[in-house]
Design an enzyme around this catalytic site. Structure first.
Site: not given
Length: 423
Positions: A366, A183
């Site tokens: 995200c 991420c």
């Protein structure tokens, strides 16, 4: 699914307990890795009635990593992020409690740390990503001090919150390495929460929040980058892009970055009173040394996979997904949620002698926590085009409902949906 980190990390503190077998064994489908990607694929195969499936995974614990950001901000408990791996292995799937050491795709065999030789007809490669703490000189020693932490380790995330509470002003430094990471938004999420915590406790005005990032910009997808640039301005955060952390001196409270100036590499040292580090990351060593990887270019060291079918271009009985693959998208749990059904369908096609028919469009997302009670849900595809999942609301802005979704909804979707092959 929470597009933040590749959620299914294995327990860094667990010593692998090898599966003991008197002879080598063979499986119709062997899955390397029992994290998010491996369990999602296994669960979908099990629901389709596929026999002869085995998972090779050494850890006895399975973590939902996206919540570690909230643990580091005092908004979640570590205990809420962990389950026993045994409870997640789908019924009918064999668990080989061992770690892969070598992959031989020509002989269709995987050798394990425990000395087992496991043959396969079809291989799914999903071992996740490794944290390279030692690539930053002095980092391990600095993490032993009271001023340095990292939410990328379950044992350190609670320490991050203690550090934020103890911080009384000065320089709070947050880093992002030049390597790919789980991420790409995670390194800055805790920074925004820290800045908001400083604001709420009245110390932001006497604090200097600094972001030292090896990346070129705050975010790679422009519509969301513009929102984040406003967040950076709101908190008065100083950004230093193209700055890759290479050393930490815990005694002197100094962090050294490598950067380019006038075409030459140079080093810049910044002092800190609080330091949150995102370590460099790479594919596991056995992957980087295997014939499954690229040897040249930006994708060197990662498992090769067609970006739409997830099939290996040289070994057609091999598929890959998740963090260790060379798919040109963010390494997130949400990406895996979209990759898994495509892989399973294409794997079943190939097993039946057909060409792969399903296609993955690069979807990833995200959930960027920009403050307490605020979240920007960035969803996008291979082309960097926003691909919102909630058409009736504007996800191009910070929202409280998205914060509640991350904190309460997505963990339930993960444990009860994704890992059961239902979502």
């Amino acid at each position: 699914m929470d597009a933040s980190e590749d959620c299914g990390c294995t327990d860094p503190a667990t010593t692998p307990m090898p599966y003991v077998a008197p002879v080598s064994e063979r499986h119709r489908v062997l899955i390397i890795g029992g994290g998010t990607a491996g369990i999602c694929v296994a669960a979908r195969l099990a629901r389709l009635g596929q026999k002869g499936v085995a998972i090779l995974e050494p850890s006895e614990r399975h973590y939902y990593q996206p919540l570690w950001t909230l643990v580091g901000a005092g908004e979640a408990r570590v205990e809420d992020t962990v389950r026993d791996e045994a409870d997640l292995i789908p019924r009918g799937v064999k668990w080989l409690k061992d770690a892969a050491e070598e992959v031989d795709p020509v002989r269709q065999e995987v050798r394990t740390r425990g000395g087992l030789r496991v043959g396969y007809d079809f291989l799914v490669v999903a071992p996740g990503i490794q944290l390279d703490w030692d690539k930053v000189r002095g980092l391990r020693d600095a993490l032993e001090t009271e001023h340095v932490s990292s939410n990328y380790d379950v044992r350190l995330a609670p320490k991050t919150w203690r550090m934020l509470q103890a911080f009384k002003g000065g320089t709070a430094l947050f880093t992002h390495p030049a390597t790919p990471v789980k991420c790409a938004g995670a390194p800055q999420k805790i920074m925004y929460l820290a800045a908001d915590h400083f604001r709420r406790t009245g110390i932001l005005e006497r604090s200097r929040v600094v972001f030292g990032s090896g990346a070129k910009a705050i975010f790679g997808v422009q519509p969301f980058a513009r929102v984040l640039e406003d967040v950076v301005k709101r908190y008065g955060i100083q950004t230093h892009f193209g700055h890759d952390l290479v050393a930490v001196d815990g005694a002197r409270r100094e962090a050294t970055f490598e950067t380019m100036r006038d075409g030459q590499k140079t080093r810049v040292t910044l002092g800190y009173d609080l330091l949150h580090v995102t370590p460099p990351q790479s594919a596991p060593d056995f992957i980087r040394n295997s014939p499954l990887t690229s040897r040249e270019g930006a994708c060197s060291g990662w498992v090769r996979a067609d970006k739409h079918t997830l099939q290996h271009p040289v070994f057609p009985n091999v598929f890959a997904l998740g963090d260790a693959s060379d798919l040109p998208t963010s390494r997130t749990g949400a990406a895996i949620r979209k990759q898994a059904p495509v892989l399973v369908r294409n794997l079943r096609d190939v097993m039946a002698g057909r060409a792969p028919t399903a296609r993955y469009d690069g979807y990833a997302s995200c959930p960027l926590t920009t403050g307490y009670g605020k979240l920007l849900l960035a969803e996008f595809d291979y082309d960097g085009k926003p691909t919102p999942s909630f058409p009736l609301i504007d996800t191009m802005q910070e929202r409280r409902d998205m914060w509640l979704m991350k904190k309460y909804g997505l963990p339930q979707l993960y444990w009860k949906g994704m890992l059961r092959g239902r979502a």
